[in-house]
Design a protein around this motif. Structure first.
Motif, PDB file in Angstrom:
ATOM      1  N   VAL A 111      26.161  16.132  40.218  1.00  0.00           N
ATOM      2  CA  VAL A 111      25.188  15.041  40.148  1.00  0.00           C
ATOM      3  C   VAL A 111      25.460  14.192  38.908  1.00  0.00           C
ATOM      4  CG1 VAL A 111      22.743  14.497  39.781  1.00  0.00           C
ATOM      5  CG2 VAL A 111      23.399  16.266  41.418  1.00  0.00           C
ATOM      6  N   TYR A 112      25.432  12.888  39.099  1.00  0.00           N
ATOM      7  CA  TYR A 112      25.466  11.957  37.972  1.00  0.00           C
ATOM      8  C   TYR A 112      24.035  11.491  37.736  1.00  0.00           C
ATOM      9  CZ  TYR A 112      26.749   8.021  34.995  1.00  0.00           C
ATOM     10  OH  TYR A 112      26.868   7.147  33.936  1.00  0.00           O
ATOM     11  N   ILE A 136      32.011   7.688  40.927  1.00  0.00           N
ATOM     12  CA  ILE A 136      30.704   7.830  41.587  1.00  0.00           C
ATOM     13  C   ILE A 136      30.807   8.349  43.023  1.00  0.00           C
ATOM     14  CG2 ILE A 136      28.739   6.509  42.499  1.00  0.00           C
ATOM     15  CD1 ILE A 136      28.487   7.318  39.560  1.00  0.00           C
ATOM     16  N   PRO A 137      31.752   7.872  43.845  1.00  0.00           N
ATOM     17  CA  PRO A 137      31.824   8.409  45.212  1.00  0.00           C
ATOM     18  C   PRO A 137      32.119   9.902  45.280  1.00  0.00           C
ATOM     19  CG  PRO A 137      33.007   6.318  45.057  1.00  0.00           C
ATOM     20  CD  PRO A 137      32.687   6.741  43.657  1.00  0.00           C
ATOM     21  N   ARG A 138      32.601  10.495  44.193  1.00  0.00           N
ATOM     22  CA  ARG A 138      32.927  11.917  44.192  1.00  0.00           C
ATOM     23  C   ARG A 138      31.701  12.800  43.921  1.00  0.00           C
ATOM     24  NH1 ARG A 138      38.589  12.538  43.575  1.00  0.00           N
ATOM     25  NH2 ARG A 138      39.656  10.589  43.043  1.00  0.00           N
ATOM     26  N   TYR A 139      30.623  12.203  43.411  1.00  0.00           N
ATOM     27  CA  TYR A 139      29.406  12.971  43.138  1.00  0.00           C
ATOM     28  C   TYR A 139      28.589  13.134  44.422  1.00  0.00           C
ATOM     29  CZ  TYR A 139      30.087  12.569  38.071  1.00  0.00           C
ATOM     30  OH  TYR A 139      30.565  12.672  36.784  1.00  0.00           O
ATOM     31  N   ASP A 140      27.884  14.256  44.520  1.00  0.00           N
ATOM     32  CA  ASP A 140      27.032  14.489  45.682  1.00  0.00           C
ATOM     33  C   ASP A 140      25.797  13.603  45.668  1.00  0.00           C
ATOM     34  OD1 ASP A 140      28.366  16.861  47.011  1.00  0.00           O
ATOM     35  OD2 ASP A 140      28.106  17.652  44.982  1.00  0.00           O
ATOM     36  N   LEU A 141      25.343  13.227  44.471  1.00  0.00           N
ATOM     37  CA  LEU A 141      24.109  12.459  44.357  1.00  0.00           C
ATOM     38  C   LEU A 141      24.067  11.772  42.998  1.00  0.00           C
ATOM     39  CD1 LEU A 141      21.227  11.846  45.583  1.00  0.00           C
ATOM     40  CD2 LEU A 141      20.440  13.888  44.360  1.00  0.00           C
TER      41      LEU A 141
END
Length: 363
Positions: A111-112, A136-141
C-alpha cells in the motif's frame, strides 16, 4: 495482521506534520488487534527532538539514513509483514523506497499511503519521468489522508488500482481542553511551519490581518519563522511540541487554519491542525476550500474566510460567547463522526478480509 509501516517519524513531530495523523491512526488500528512495526530514518534531528517515547501500540525501528539502512529494513519488513505500507514524505530515499517496496519478494499486500496527496500529484503532473508513474500501478491500493474525488481520480489516472481517502481525525485522548497558557494568549493563533507553498497564504490570511488590527494580539507557532519580518503585535514562539498543542489552541480567542496552495486547490483536505484545534476546544477560522462542509458546518461550527477581509471581520465580530459556542458545536460534531476510531474501522473493513484469507491459507 502484521503491518510494516515506513513513515517520516512516529516519535517526533519536529518538522513532521504527519506525526499526529500517524499516532492517532496507528493507535486505533492496533486497538483492533493488528501488530504494527513503524520504520523511520534517523534524519533531520528528529530523534534528538522526540516528543513521545516509543508507544505501546507499535514497535519503532529507527534505521540509519543510508542506502544500507533502508534496504535492510525493507528486507526485514518484507519477510515478516502481511501488509507493507510506504507513506509519502519520509524525507530520505523516498523514491528508492517507493520503487523498491512493491517489488520486494514477499506475499504481503503493498500500500502507498499518501499523507500529502495534493503536493505529490502536483509533482507527478509536472514531471513526465516521475518515478511514481511506474511505481503506483504496482501497489495493491493507494490510501490518502484527504483529497476526495479530485485526488481519487488523479491517482486512478496514473494507474492506481484503487484509491481510498482516510481523512485526518481527532484523537480525544490526546487533544482535549487544557488550561490557558500565557505564552500563547492571543486574539488569533496560528500553528504552522514555514513552507514555500503556504507562506504567501499565511502572509495574506495572518500577517496582513495582524497589520490591519494593531490593537489585537497574534501568536505564530512553528519552525522556520525566525527571519520573517512581522508586525509588532505578532509573537513568533517557534516550534511547539505536541505536548503543548492543547494549551496553544485553547489559549486564544480563535485559531486560524491556513491550507497550503495545493491542498486548497484540490479541496477535501482538512489538515491535522483542524481536528487538533477543535479537540482542544478552539474556535476555528479556516481559509476557504471545497469540502469543508463535510467536516464542519460553516457559520455554526467553523468560520470560513475567503480572504484577509473575512478574517478581519470575523475577529472584529467574534465575542467570547460566540467563540465558545462555535467551539462547542464543532467538538460535538467531530466526536460524533470524525475520530481516529472511526477511521480505523474504515481501515479494518478494507484489509480484514485479505488478512483473514491470508491466515486461513497459512493454516
Amino acid at each position: 495482521m502484521r503491518i510494516a509501516f515506513f513513515g517520516s517519524s512516529l516519535v517526533s513531530s519536529y518538522w513532521n506534520g504527519a506525526a499526529t495523523y500517524y499516532r492517532g491512526m496507528l493507535k486505533q488500528i492496533a486497538a483492533l488487534g493488528h501488530q504494527i512495526t513503524f520504520y523511520e530514518p534517523d534524519a533531520f534531528d528528529r530523534q534528538a527532538n522526540r516528543d513521545i517515547a516509543d508507544p505501546d501500540y507499535a514497535r519503532v525501528v529507527v534505521y540509519p539514513a543510508t542506502p544500507d539502512g533502508w534496504q535492510h529494513s525493507l528486507a526485514e519488513a518484507a519477510g515478516n509483514a502481511d501488509l507493507l505500507i510506504k507513506a509519502s514524505g519520509v524525507g530520505v530515499f523516498d523514491a528508492e523506497l517507493e520503487t523498491a517496496l512493491p517489488q520486494a519478494p514477499s506475499a504481503s499486500m503493498r500500500v502507498y499511503w499518501d499523507v500529502d496527496a495534493p503536493a505529490t500529484l502536483d509533482a507527478v503532473e509536472h514531471d513526465p519521468q516521475h518515478h511514481l508513474r511506474d511505481a503506483i500501478p504496482r501497489y495493491d491500493l493507494v490510501l490518502t489522508y484527504g483529497g476526495g474525488d479530485p485526488v481519487v481520480n488523479a491517482y486512478r489516472a496514473i494507474g492506481a488500482r484503487d484509491c481510498v481517502p482516510l481523512y485526518n481525525a481527532l484523537d480525544p485522548d490526546s487533544h482535549f481542553a487544557a488550561p490557558s497558557d500565557p505564552r500563547f494568549a492571543c486574539d488569533l493563533g496560528l500553528l504552522a511551519n514555514r513552507l514555500p507553498d503556504r507562506e504567501a497564504r499565511i502572509e495574506r490570511f495572518f500577517l496582513e490581518v495582524a497589520a490591519r488590527l494593531p490593537d489585537k494580539r497574534f501568536v505564530l507557532g512553528g519552525s522556520g519563522w525566525d527571519s520573517k519580518p512581522m508586525p509588532a503585535n505578532v509573537r513568533a514562539v517557534g516550534h511547539v511540541g505536541t505536548g503543548d498543542h492543547n494549551a496553544f489552541f485553547g489559549s486564544g480567542r480563535a485559531t486560524l487554519n491556513v491550507n497550503r496552495d495545493s491542498m486548497a486547490r484540490y479541496g477535501f483536505s482538512p489538515p491535522t491542525r483542524v481536528f487538533e484545534a477543535v479537540g482542544a476546544g478552539a474556535c476555528l477560522i479556516t481559509d476557504a476550500w471545497q469540502g469543508i462542509e463535510l467536516f464542519l458546518e460553516p457559520g455554526r461550527e467553523v468560520l470560513v474566510a475567503a480572504d484577509a477581509d473575512d478574517v478581519v471581520r470575523h475577529l472584529q465580530e467574534l465575542s467570547p460567547e460566540r467563540a465558545a459556542d462555535i467551539a462547542q458545536q464543532a467538538r460535538r460534531r467531530i466526536l460524533a463522526h470524525h475520530t481516529y476510531a472511526h477511521r480505523a474501522q474504515q481501515f479494518d473493513r478494507l484489509f480484514r478480509p485479505a488478512a483473514t484469507a491470508s491466515s486461513e491459507a497459512a493454516e
